[in-house]
Design an enzyme around this catalytic site. Structure first.
Site, PDB file in Angstrom:
ATOM      1  N   LYS A   1      24.940 -35.344  -9.888  1.00 30.70           N
ATOM      2  CA  LYS A   1      24.904 -35.847  -8.503  1.00 30.70           C
ATOM      3  C   LYS A   1      24.069 -34.862  -7.685  1.00 30.70           C
ATOM      4  O   LYS A   1      24.526 -33.785  -7.326  1.00 30.70           O
ATOM      5  CB  LYS A   1      26.343 -35.965  -7.991  1.00 30.70           C
ATOM      6  CG  LYS A   1      26.571 -35.834  -6.506  1.00 30.70           C
ATOM      7  CD  LYS A   1      26.008 -36.940  -5.673  1.00 30.70           C
ATOM      8  CE  LYS A   1      26.284 -36.631  -4.198  1.00 30.70           C
ATOM      9  NZ  LYS A   1      25.156 -35.978  -3.525  1.00 30.70           N
TER      10      LYS A   1
ATOM     11  N   GLY B   1      27.019 -25.131  -4.063  1.00 30.95           N
ATOM     12  CA  GLY B   1      26.993 -25.662  -2.701  1.00 30.95           C
ATOM     13  C   GLY B   1      27.881 -24.816  -1.802  1.00 30.95           C
ATOM     14  O   GLY B   1      28.120 -23.638  -2.075  1.00 30.95           O
ATOM     15  N   SER B   2      28.382 -25.451  -0.755  1.00 28.65           N
ATOM     16  CA  SER B   2      29.118 -24.685   0.253  1.00 28.65           C
ATOM     17  C   SER B   2      30.580 -24.482  -0.147  1.00 28.65           C
ATOM     18  O   SER B   2      31.132 -25.245  -0.947  1.00 28.65           O
ATOM     19  CB  SER B   2      29.067 -25.444   1.585  1.00 28.65           C
ATOM     20  OG  SER B   2      29.729 -26.684   1.437  1.00 28.65           O
TER      21      SER B   2
ATOM     22  N   THR C   1      32.876 -27.574   0.547  1.00 29.31           N
ATOM     23  CA  THR C   1      32.887 -28.600  -0.509  1.00 29.31           C
ATOM     24  C   THR C   1      33.617 -28.070  -1.738  1.00 29.31           C
ATOM     25  O   THR C   1      34.374 -28.805  -2.388  1.00 29.31           O
ATOM     26  CB  THR C   1      31.449 -29.033  -0.859  1.00 29.31           C
ATOM     27  OG1 THR C   1      30.790 -29.431   0.333  1.00 29.31           O
ATOM     28  CG2 THR C   1      31.429 -30.172  -1.849  1.00 29.31           C
TER      29      THR C   1
ATOM     30  N   GLU D   1      29.688 -22.277  -7.658  1.00 29.06           N
ATOM     31  CA  GLU D   1      28.708 -21.274  -7.195  1.00 29.06           C
ATOM     32  C   GLU D   1      28.529 -21.533  -5.712  1.00 29.06           C
ATOM     33  O   GLU D   1      27.919 -22.540  -5.323  1.00 29.06           O
ATOM     34  CB  GLU D   1      27.362 -21.461  -7.911  1.00 29.06           C
ATOM     35  CG  GLU D   1      27.407 -21.381  -9.416  1.00 29.06           C
ATOM     36  CD  GLU D   1      27.548 -19.968  -9.928  1.00 29.06           C
ATOM     37  OE1 GLU D   1      27.212 -19.026  -9.196  1.00 29.06           O
ATOM     38  OE2 GLU D   1      28.035 -19.809 -11.052  1.00 29.06           O
TER      39      GLU D   1
ATOM     40  N   CYS E   1      20.733 -18.849  -1.613  1.00 34.05           N
ATOM     41  CA  CYS E   1      22.138 -18.442  -1.630  1.00 34.05           C
ATOM     42  C   CYS E   1      22.296 -16.925  -1.593  1.00 34.05           C
ATOM     43  O   CYS E   1      23.192 -16.407  -0.965  1.00 34.05           O
ATOM     44  CB  CYS E   1      22.845 -19.026  -2.849  1.00 34.05           C
ATOM     45  SG  CYS E   1      22.082 -18.577  -4.399  1.00 34.05           S
TER      46      CYS E   1
ATOM     47  N   GLU F   1      28.006 -17.776   6.882  1.00 33.27           N
ATOM     48  CA  GLU F   1      26.680 -18.027   6.315  1.00 33.27           C
ATOM     49  C   GLU F   1      25.902 -18.996   7.202  1.00 33.27           C
ATOM     50  O   GLU F   1      26.409 -20.054   7.559  1.00 33.27           O
ATOM     51  CB  GLU F   1      26.841 -18.645   4.920  1.00 33.27           C
ATOM     52  CG  GLU F   1      25.530 -18.886   4.230  1.00 33.27           C
ATOM     53  CD  GLU F   1      25.712 -19.595   2.891  1.00 33.27           C
ATOM     54  OE1 GLU F   1      26.504 -20.542   2.813  1.00 33.27           O
ATOM     55  OE2 GLU F   1      25.037 -19.188   1.937  1.00 33.27           O
TER      56      GLU F   1
HETATM   57  P1  NAD Z   1      27.096 -28.826   0.337  1.00 29.72           P
HETATM   58  O1  NAD Z   1      28.382 -28.273  -0.157  1.00 29.72           O
HETATM   59  O2  NAD Z   1      27.096 -29.499   1.668  1.00 29.72           O
HETATM   60  O3  NAD Z   1      26.521 -29.907  -0.684  1.00 29.72           O
HETATM   61  C1  NAD Z   1      26.334 -29.582  -2.031  1.00 29.72           C
HETATM   62  C2  NAD Z   1      26.500 -30.834  -2.865  1.00 29.72           C
HETATM   63  O4  NAD Z   1      27.844 -31.270  -2.744  1.00 29.72           O
HETATM   64  C3  NAD Z   1      25.633 -32.015  -2.412  1.00 29.72           C
HETATM   65  O5  NAD Z   1      25.172 -32.705  -3.557  1.00 29.72           O
HETATM   66  C4  NAD Z   1      26.602 -32.865  -1.623  1.00 29.72           C
HETATM   67  O6  NAD Z   1      26.257 -34.227  -1.607  1.00 29.72           O
HETATM   68  C5  NAD Z   1      27.873 -32.649  -2.411  1.00 29.72           C
HETATM   69  N1  NAD Z   1      29.098 -32.923  -1.651  1.00 29.72           N
HETATM   70  C6  NAD Z   1      29.313 -32.774  -0.324  1.00 29.72           C
HETATM   71  N2  NAD Z   1      30.572 -33.140  -0.008  1.00 29.72           N
HETATM   72  C7  NAD Z   1      31.176 -33.517  -1.161  1.00 29.72           C
HETATM   73  C8  NAD Z   1      32.480 -33.979  -1.498  1.00 29.72           C
HETATM   74  N3  NAD Z   1      33.419 -34.137  -0.571  1.00 29.72           N
HETATM   75  N4  NAD Z   1      32.739 -34.230  -2.795  1.00 29.72           N
HETATM   76  C9  NAD Z   1      31.818 -34.059  -3.755  1.00 29.72           C
HETATM   77  N5  NAD Z   1      30.553 -33.650  -3.496  1.00 29.72           N
HETATM   78  C10 NAD Z   1      30.245 -33.373  -2.210  1.00 29.72           C
HETATM   79  O7  NAD Z   1      26.047 -27.641   0.277  1.00 29.72           O
HETATM   80  P2  NAD Z   1      24.498 -27.699   0.658  1.00 29.72           P
HETATM   81  O8  NAD Z   1      24.421 -27.686   2.141  1.00 29.72           O
HETATM   82  O9  NAD Z   1      23.808 -28.784  -0.084  1.00 29.72           O
HETATM   83  O10 NAD Z   1      23.989 -26.331   0.033  1.00 29.72           O
HETATM   84  C11 NAD Z   1      24.047 -25.156   0.736  1.00 29.72           C
HETATM   85  C12 NAD Z   1      25.151 -24.279   0.209  1.00 29.72           C
HETATM   86  O11 NAD Z   1      24.970 -24.033  -1.190  1.00 29.72           O
HETATM   87  C13 NAD Z   1      25.133 -22.913   0.848  1.00 29.72           C
HETATM   88  O12 NAD Z   1      26.443 -22.514   1.146  1.00 29.72           O
HETATM   89  C14 NAD Z   1      24.531 -22.037  -0.229  1.00 29.72           C
HETATM   90  O13 NAD Z   1      24.827 -20.680  -0.127  1.00 29.72           O
HETATM   91  C15 NAD Z   1      25.076 -22.646  -1.453  1.00 29.72           C
HETATM   92  N6  NAD Z   1      24.280 -22.273  -2.637  1.00 29.72           N
HETATM   93  C16 NAD Z   1      24.851 -21.430  -3.558  1.00 29.72           C
HETATM   94  C17 NAD Z   1      24.127 -21.018  -4.678  1.00 29.72           C
HETATM   95  C18 NAD Z   1      24.740 -20.098  -5.717  1.00 29.72           C
HETATM   96  O14 NAD Z   1      24.188 -19.983  -6.813  1.00 29.72           O
HETATM   97  N7  NAD Z   1      25.850 -19.444  -5.443  1.00 29.72           N
HETATM   98  C19 NAD Z   1      22.824 -21.482  -4.852  1.00 29.72           C
HETATM   99  C20 NAD Z   1      22.280 -22.338  -3.888  1.00 29.72           C
HETATM  100  C21 NAD Z   1      23.028 -22.738  -2.793  1.00 29.72           C
END
Ligand code: NAD
Length: 493
Positions: A187, A240-241, A244, A263, A298, A397
């Protein structure tokens, strides 16, 4: 690299996105969503929204493909050959993939080329090669029994990825999962799905069997949620965040207790001591540590901690280094800071700056939207000095081009400030003292500590966070632990 070739690719229309389920490209039952390019705010194409029923079909097909065994029980050498073919195809289409990705998410093209197709191809090759070199074990039991330790694929892997480096982060998950013999349902993020859909086309061309690799696009709260709740998913891998990530743990608890590897974000300290070997080089590196990809990294060094005796001179050098980095059209080879991914993200970045000022921080550079006349989403690189541990900008962040600067007086104070956050992803230390460098590596609570550099990476080196930056690791052989189970056999001789 050739600007004319980039411009030609960027002028091509982008086909609308569909779902890949069971080896067939299909429409989504949840309708379509427009894809807005952050370069100019215009509609690039549309994406299919996968409904919960679409997701259920994808996970069921993934499970059926796993049980059928055409991939899961194929000889590792056979999977290796397919994954090498996929890496070849990614390399052959590298420029096309990079340009498509930049139009979708706004990363600078010079960085996208290296970090996206370049790194994805390398990751597929690494795990293709690894998989027929990882052996089981024979335990040192008493001589009348034999304890065998098998490493088996877990089954169906659900992978949910963010928008900042979709191909690279996607490959970190898809490559080891497929190499180990699992089926995958991916996804992608709403604002960065296009390159992963193209990757799926290349995977089919390379010979990944139907149902083994599926892609469902759509909103996180619908499509992502359905995937995370699916009883057919054995392991969920996520980048992601934190917000989530928390939800995913709840979904796991409410469904089948699937394992979740998260992550998450960071608020990583970049610590400059007065005895740094080259303060000018440190200032330049501090600028790229936060401003490359408009801060949407990130591990970005988003909190700069500077020893007070060199603080003012260092901030001046940092401002001078940053002044040469202007936001611009990310498709231009000379652009060093690309677009912010979305209008929502840009508004959030500007709110952080306003809050920092209200709490007493001083904006010494930037702080404003840039290039609004393009219709795209750009922000000037922003440096805020005088940020204290209680301030929002110190703790939360931004995931944008906003740097918080805080002075310190002693090594102990630097450690206290560095660790005074819920996150623990990355850190940087600038010092000429070997002893201090080692003390700092031990004292900092972070998944990776850079010394006299910031942000180096290689597929051989694990990446993962501690505290609320997550658990588990992407990259390296350690990543295979997420995609395999140990099974022991106990045999009486
Ligand atoms: P996000 O959590 O908003 O979204 C990430 C993914 O989760 C997307 O595909 C989104 O559609 C999905 N998602 C959102 N809500 C969901 C739910 N309720 N259920 C299932 N899936 C859901 O994050 P973002 O804004 O896309 O990315 C930015 C974040 O990612 C930042 O916090 C960043 O630091 C982090 N990040 C971490 C790393 C790492 O390796 N640690 C790498 C890159 C980004």
């Amino acid at each position: 690299m050739d600007q004319a070739a980039i411009d030609r690719l960027a002028a091509q229309p982008v086909p609308k996105g569909r779902l890949l389920i069971g080896g067939a490209w299909v429409e989504g039952q949840g309708g379509e969503t427009p894809v807005i390019s952050p370069i100019d705010g215009r509609i690039l194409t549309t994406l299919a929204n996968a409904s919960p029923e679409d997701v259920a079909r994808a996970t069921a097909d993934a499970r059926a493909a796993f049980e059928a065994g055409r991939w899961s029980r194929a000889a590792p050498a056979a999977r290796k050959a397919v994954l090498h073919r996929l890496a070849d195809l990614i390399e052959r289409h590298a420029l096309e993939l990079a340009v498509l990705g930049v139009r979708d998410n706004g990363t600078e093209i010079f960085m996208a080329l290296k970090a996206e197709p370049g790194s994805a191809a390398g990751t597929f090759r690494y795990y293709a090669e690894a998989i027929d070199k990882v052996y089981g074990e024979i335990a040192p039991t008493a001589p009348n029994v034999l304890g065998l330790v098998h490493r088996e694929a877990v089954g169906v892997v659900g992978a949910i990825v963010p928008w900042n480096f979709p191909l690279m982060i996607g490959a970190w998950k898809i490559a080891p999962a497929l190499a180990a013999g699992n089926s995958v349902v991916l996804k992608p993020a709403e604002t960065a799905s296009l390159t992963l859909l193209r990757l799926a086309e290349l995977a089919i061309e390379a010979g990944v069997p139907p149902g083994v690799f599926n892609v469902v696009t759509g909103p996180g709260r619908v499509t992502g949620e359905a995937l995370a709740l699916s009883p057919d998913v054995d392991v969920l891998v996520f980048t992601g965040s934190g917000a989530t990530g928390r939800r995913l743990l709840e979904y796991s608890a409410r469904s089948n207790l699937k394992r979740c590897y998260l992550e998450l974000g960071g608020k990583s300290p970049n610590i400059v001591f007065a005895d740094a070997p080259d303060l000018a080089a440190a200032a330049k590196a501090a600028a790229t540590a936060i401003f490359r990809n408009a801060g949407q990294v990130c591990v970005a060094g988003s909190r700069l901690l500077v020893e007070r005796s060199v603080h003012d001179a260092f901030v001046a050098a940092l401002c001078a280094a940053t002044a040469t980095m202007r936001p611009g059209n990310p498709l231009h080879l000379s652009t060093q800071i690309g677009a912010v991914n979305s209008e929502t993200q840009l508004a959030g970045n500007l709110r952080f700056v306003a809050d920092a000022q209200a709490e007493g921080g001083q904006v010494v550079l930037g702080g404003t939207r840039a290039l609004a006349e393009t219709g795209g989403f750009y922000m000037d690189p922003t440096i805020v000095a005088g940020v204290a541990p209680g301030h929002r900008l110190f703790r939360e962040e931004v995931f944008g081009p906003v740097l918080a600067v805080t002075p310190f007086d002693t090594e102990d104070e630097a450690i206290r400030l560095a660790n005074a956050t819920d996150y623990g992803l990355a850190a940087g230390v600038w010092t000429a003292s070997l002893a201090r460098a080692h003390r700092m590596i031990r004292a900092l609570r972070a998944g990776v500590v850079h010394v006299n550099t910031y942000g180096g990476t290689d597929v051989t080196v694990p990446l993962g966070g501690v505290k609320q930056s997550g658990n588990g690791h992407d990259k390296s052989l350690h990543a295979l632990e997420k995609y395999t189970d140990l099974k022991t056999a106990w045999i009486q001789l």
